[in-house]
Design a protein around this motif. Structure first.
Motif, PDB file in Angstrom:
ATOM      1  N   ASN A 156      23.677   0.733  11.346  1.00  0.00           N
ATOM      2  CA  ASN A 156      22.971   1.006  10.472  1.00  0.00           C
ATOM      3  C   ASN A 156      22.807  -0.118   9.346  1.00  0.00           C
ATOM      4  N   GLU A 157      21.938  -0.785   9.159  1.00  0.00           N
ATOM      5  CA  GLU A 157      21.422  -1.930   8.340  1.00  0.00           C
ATOM      6  C   GLU A 157      22.121  -1.911   6.628  1.00  0.00           C
ATOM      7  N   ASN A 158      21.945  -0.581   6.432  1.00  0.00           N
ATOM      8  CA  ASN A 158      22.560  -0.406   4.922  1.00  0.00           C
ATOM      9  C   ASN A 158      24.215  -0.296   4.811  1.00  0.00           C
ATOM     10  N   ARG A 159      24.814  -0.222   5.881  1.00  0.00           N
ATOM     11  CA  ARG A 159      26.319   0.016   5.861  1.00  0.00           C
ATOM     12  C   ARG A 159      26.989  -1.430   6.002  1.00  0.00           C
ATOM     13  N   GLN A 160      28.146  -1.381   5.034  1.00  0.00           N
ATOM     14  CA  GLN A 160      28.798  -2.875   5.173  1.00  0.00           C
ATOM     15  C   GLN A 160      29.842  -2.871   6.194  1.00  0.00           C
ATOM     16  N   PRO A 161      30.148  -4.000   6.839  1.00  0.00           N
ATOM     17  CA  PRO A 161      30.855  -4.094   7.988  1.00  0.00           C
ATOM     18  C   PRO A 161      32.322  -3.060   7.823  1.00  0.00           C
ATOM     19  N   ARG A 162      32.709  -2.520   8.900  1.00  0.00           N
ATOM     20  CA  ARG A 162      33.968  -1.820   8.793  1.00  0.00           C
ATOM     21  C   ARG A 162      34.992  -3.024   9.295  1.00  0.00           C
ATOM     22  N   VAL A 163      36.164  -3.296   8.713  1.00  0.00           N
ATOM     23  CA  VAL A 163      36.939  -3.891   8.976  1.00  0.00           C
ATOM     24  C   VAL A 163      38.572  -3.305   8.872  1.00  0.00           C
ATOM     25  N   LEU A 164      39.384  -3.758  10.051  1.00  0.00           N
ATOM     26  CA  LEU A 164      40.553  -3.245   9.992  1.00  0.00           C
ATOM     27  C   LEU A 164      41.638  -4.444  10.219  1.00  0.00           C
ATOM     28  N   ASP A 165      42.630  -4.521   9.220  1.00  0.00           N
ATOM     29  CA  ASP A 165      43.676  -5.355   9.457  1.00  0.00           C
ATOM     30  C   ASP A 165      44.777  -4.636   9.841  1.00  0.00           C
TER      31      ASP A 165
ATOM     32  N   GLY B  81      30.198   0.443  -0.559  1.00  0.00           N
ATOM     33  CA  GLY B  81      30.308   0.204   0.906  1.00  0.00           C
ATOM     34  C   GLY B  81      31.288  -0.791   1.193  1.00  0.00           C
ATOM     35  N   VAL B  82      31.683  -1.674   0.448  1.00  0.00           N
ATOM     36  CA  VAL B  82      32.730  -2.471   0.750  1.00  0.00           C
ATOM     37  C   VAL B  82      34.068  -1.968   0.578  1.00  0.00           C
ATOM     38  N   ALA B  83      34.257  -1.152  -0.489  1.00  0.00           N
ATOM     39  CA  ALA B  83      35.547  -0.283  -0.409  1.00  0.00           C
ATOM     40  C   ALA B  83      35.793   0.652   0.726  1.00  0.00           C
ATOM     41  N   SER B  84      34.585   1.290   0.942  1.00  0.00           N
ATOM     42  CA  SER B  84      34.798   2.216   2.403  1.00  0.00           C
ATOM     43  C   SER B  84      34.800   1.528   3.648  1.00  0.00           C
ATOM     44  N   GLY B  85      34.628   0.257   3.754  1.00  0.00           N
ATOM     45  CA  GLY B  85      34.726  -0.397   4.920  1.00  0.00           C
ATOM     46  C   GLY B  85      35.859  -1.328   5.039  1.00  0.00           C
ATOM     47  N   LEU B  86      36.699  -1.664   4.092  1.00  0.00           N
ATOM     48  CA  LEU B  86      37.858  -2.483   4.340  1.00  0.00           C
ATOM     49  C   LEU B  86      39.074  -1.749   4.423  1.00  0.00           C
ATOM     50  N   ASN B  87      39.723  -1.912   5.514  1.00  0.00           N
ATOM     51  CA  ASN B  87      40.899  -1.128   5.780  1.00  0.00           C
ATOM     52  C   ASN B  87      42.033  -1.887   6.011  1.00  0.00           C
ATOM     53  N   GLY B  88      43.267  -1.545   5.606  1.00  0.00           N
ATOM     54  CA  GLY B  88      44.266  -2.513   5.897  1.00  0.00           C
ATOM     55  C   GLY B  88      45.673  -1.638   6.157  1.00  0.00           C
ATOM     56  N   ILE B  89      46.547  -1.638   7.035  1.00  0.00           N
ATOM     57  CA  ILE B  89      47.859  -0.826   7.242  1.00  0.00           C
ATOM     58  C   ILE B  89      48.879  -1.659   7.138  1.00  0.00           C
ATOM     59  N   GLU B  90      49.849  -1.431   6.279  1.00  0.00           N
ATOM     60  CA  GLU B  90      51.065  -2.250   5.925  1.00  0.00           C
ATOM     61  C   GLU B  90      52.198  -1.372   5.684  1.00  0.00           C
ATOM     62  N   ILE B  91      53.244  -1.509   6.628  1.00  0.00           N
ATOM     63  CA  ILE B  91      54.334  -0.584   6.382  1.00  0.00           C
ATOM     64  C   ILE B  91      55.120  -0.989   5.142  1.00  0.00           C
TER      65      ILE B  91
END
Length: 259
Positions: A22-31, A69-79
């Motif tokens: 979807n061109e209107n969606r920001q990239p989803r990222v997983l760190d 869009g950016v807030a919903s797309g950027l994901n990070g998992i850290e123990i």
């Protein structure tokens, strides 16, 4: 992780080559191992620069929609809880540069999750596992937004939340030191039994986890040790990569000290 190495990996991933369905969606990222958030901060910086350039070129864009869009797309998992806290603060600094120009703008909840990355494998019905497997770490339920994001990311295939980009610097811990941790992980999450090899490194499972969350056509970039290329214990990892991915480039630093 050195900032120049983070920049290099993002150059290799190349955001301009990442196409969302979807061109209107920001990239989803997983760190996959966020630490203090270096990879996500650099992603936010590049996305912010792209947004600013589009605005300057005359595009009519909503800053609030961009933030959402950016807030919903950027994901990070850290123990580590403190590191996750730093990652969230560092990400807020990047997004805050947009908010500072308009006091009516709001930064939505961010996707920094303090939890065990390896709990986020896709639910394995064979072992009777469910989304609740990620809640061994009670810190995930400190608010509804984080819990919802965690459940969504855990069952990414079913929820439609497969990511466009997986990246990160996984923990380098060999079997001799990590044996108790590996045993505990296999007990808590039987999913990882299928990827056990002789004299394996803890980082192998992190790479598999990140790639398992990629959508078709997604891209990944990790900084790792070199020996997974030939180690017997990395056999399951290499098979998984061969079945799922096309590796475009491997850069070996050899005697060049990065850390």
């Amino acid at each position: 992780t050195p900032r120049d190495i983070i920049g290099l990996i993002w150059d290799l991933i190349d955001l301009s080559r990442v196409e969302t369905e979807n061109e209107n969606r920001q990239p989803r990222v997983l760190d996959i191992a966020t630490g203090s958030g270096g990879f996500l901060v650099e992603a936010a910086r590049r996305l912010r620069e792209r947004f600013s350039a589009a605005k300057e070129a005359g595009a009519i864009l909503s800053a609030q929609d961009w933030l959402d869009g950016v807030a919903s797309g950027l994901n990070g998992i850290e123990i580590q809880r403190f590191s996750a806290y730093l990652a969230e603060l560092n990400l807020l600094v990047q997004l805050g540069q947009v908010v500072s120009r308009d006091s009516s703008l709001k930064i939505p909840p961010l996707g920094i999750l303090s939890a065990d990355t390896l709990a986020f494998h896709e639910p394995n019905l064979l072992f009777g596992e469910s989304d609740e497997g990620i809640l061994h770490n009670a810190l995930l339920v400190d608010n509804e937004e984080r819990r919802e994001r965690a459940v969504q990311l855990k069952a990414a295939t079913e929820s439609g939340y497969l990511v466009d980009i997986a990246c990160g610097n996984p923990p380098y811990v060999g079997e001799k030191i990590a044996a108790p941790l590996l045993r505990r992980t296999r007990t808590l999450y039987p999913y990882w039994e299928q990827f056990v090899g002789p004299h394996m490194d803890y980082l192998y499972w992190f790479l598999i986890l990140g790639i398992s969350k990629l959508r078709q056509g997604g891209r990944f970039g990790f900084i790792t040790t070199e020996y997974w290329l030939r180690s017997a214990g990395a056999g399951p990892l290499r098979r998984y990569l061969a079945q799922r991915c096309n590796i475009e480039r491997i850069i070996l630093f050899r005697d060049f000290r990065l850390f």
